[in-house]
Design an enzyme around this catalytic site. Structure first.
Site: not given
Ligand code: IFM
Length: 444
Positions: A167, A347
């Site tokens: 990200e 994710e």
């Molecule tokens: O916890 C975070 C993660 O580190 C990166 N993506 C989003 C998640 C939730 O906010």
């Protein structure tokens, strides 16, 4: 109903975490400080005044945690390496005890037959590099490539994949744009330059790792969303188009097309990044996979105050709209717009205000969230998007950045006072869902 959701037979099922959010052991065995260690020293930066010193103490409890992962029946585990654990200053000497930790973790995963998916950078830049300008300093991209090559040399044949960044939109926009994340800089122009250096570092790292020639698949993980206009007004449509260009296309275009999107570049005006000759050639090179993190869509309203998504749509404990359809739409749009490599959902998950009662955590909303997003994912696959795996965020409740420990994303509840782990109802649901997939009709 989950019986009708079909996935390819070889689909990878996993769970995900990141180093700073779970490891703790902030100074153990020669680890250097990272920007998040520093950022947390000012309690005003973190909602509950907490820090990552102990977190889930995973550094010491990794064997139990690997057992926990295995108990879910997943194929794969996605985690990140703390750069300052293996190279305390972000340049120069390597820290062998730091590498030993990841060596032991990989052994433990291999012993359970769980594939390791490693991310090199999940936001925890060595503080020493920050002191030299951090991601605003172009040289950091070269330091990152050195780090990537070293990790690839040591572990590249033992992990299934290596992602350069997690990200980078967040590293740039929350770290340098609004200052909510480490290093806490609020400067729009800096954020855009940082995004360019992050992309450059990705490209340089890809080349450096390819030169090592390890077996791991190489790629990057981007957080992405569709941007929907709140109404049919021309203003809302324009806003949505710009939002998509500034977030999704800003990272995808350089990687897949070798340029920045014209609309976003125009909008950035004088804040547009300094790009050197050859940068796009470095950034734009084939990926073995693309990781997509999906949580919500952008709902774009030009009105004041802005219109909000429909009341009927549930929200998570982060206040994020639950919008599974956006996952299907996003993947189909990416599929239309780019020559995608195999995609992994690296994710997806939700925060909820979970409580432990009589030794159990009932998190029905999370089960519903995951089930509906898997159904949306299956729909995208059925329509032709080559998605190879899904990693639920997250294995454990953990340090949720500037929200500290106040937000719980885990399918396993963590009592931070005792470090006791209690699988939530969603962990059992996910385990059963995966087990059921193994015997279920597939797409193949
Ligand atoms: O916890 C975070 C993660 O580190 C990166 N993506 C989003 C998640 C939730 O906010």
């Amino acid at each position: 109903m989950t019986d009708s959701i079909r996935f390819p037979a070889t689909f990878t099922w996993g769970v995900a975490t990141s180093a700073f959010q779970i490891e703790g052991a902030a100074t153990a065995d020669g680890k250097g400080p990272s920007i998040w260690d520093t950022f947390c020293r000012d309690p005003a930066n973190i909602i509950d005044g907490s820090n990552g010193d102990v977190a889930c103490d995973h550094y010491h409890r990794y064997l139990d945690d690997v057992d926990l992962i295995a108990s879910l029946g997943v194929d794969a585990y996605r985690f990140s390496m703390a750069w300052s654990r293996v190279q305390p200053l972000g340049s120069g000497a390597w820290n062998e005890p730091g590498f030993d930790f990841y060596d032991r973790l990989l052994d433990a995963l291999a012993a359970k037959g769980i594939a390791a998916h490693l991310t090199l950078y999940h936001w925890d830049l060595p503080q020493a590099l920050q002191d030299a300008g951090g991601w605003l300093n172009r040289d950091t991209a070269h330091r990152f490539a050195d780090y990537a090559a070293e990790v690839s040399r040591r572990f590249g044949d033992r992990v299934a994949s290596i992602a350069t960044h997690n990200e980078p939109w967040c590293s740039a926009n929350l770290g340098y744009g609004n200052g909510q994340f480490a290093p806490g800089v609020a400067d729009a122009k800096a954020a855009i330059q940082v995004s360019h250096h992050l992309l450059l570092s990705h490209g340089l790292a890809m080349s450096a790792m390819r030169a090592v020639g390890a077996a791991a698949k190489l790629g990057i993980v981007l957080n992405q969303w569709t941007a929907d206009p709140a109404t049919d007004s021309a203003a809302d449509h324009a806003l949505a188009e710009l939002e998509y260009a500034r977030s999704v296309q800003w990272f995808m275009d350089p990687i897949f097309k070798g340029s920045y999107p014209a609309l976003a570049l125009r909008a950035h005006g004088a804040n547009a990044p300094v790009v050197h000759d050859g940068d796009f050639a470095a950034i734009c090179q084939p990926l073995d996979f693309l990781g997509v993190n999906y949580y919500f869509r952008a709902f774009c309203s030009a009105e004041t105050p802005p219109r909000q998504p429909p009341e009927a749509h549930a929200r998570t404990d982060m206040g994020w709209e639950v919008y599974p359809r956006g996952l299907t739409e996003l993947l189909l749009k990416l599929h239309r717009e780019y020559p995608l490599p195999p995609v992994y959902i690296t994710e997806n998950g939700m925060a909820s205000a979970d409580r432990i009662e009589a030794g159990a955590v009932s998190d029905a909303a999370r089960i519903d969230y995951v089930r509906t997003h898997l159904s949306a994912l299956a729909e995208a696959i059925a329509q032709g998007v080559d998605v190879r795996g899904y990693f639920l965020w997250s294995l454990l409740d953990n340090f949720e950045w500037n929200s500290g420990y106040a937000k719980r994303f885990g399918i396993v509840y963590v009592d931070y006072a005792t470090q006791q782990r209690t699988p939530k109802a969603s962990a059992r649901w996910y385990r059963d869902f995966i087990a059921q997939r193994r015997g279920a009709p597939t797409l193949d």
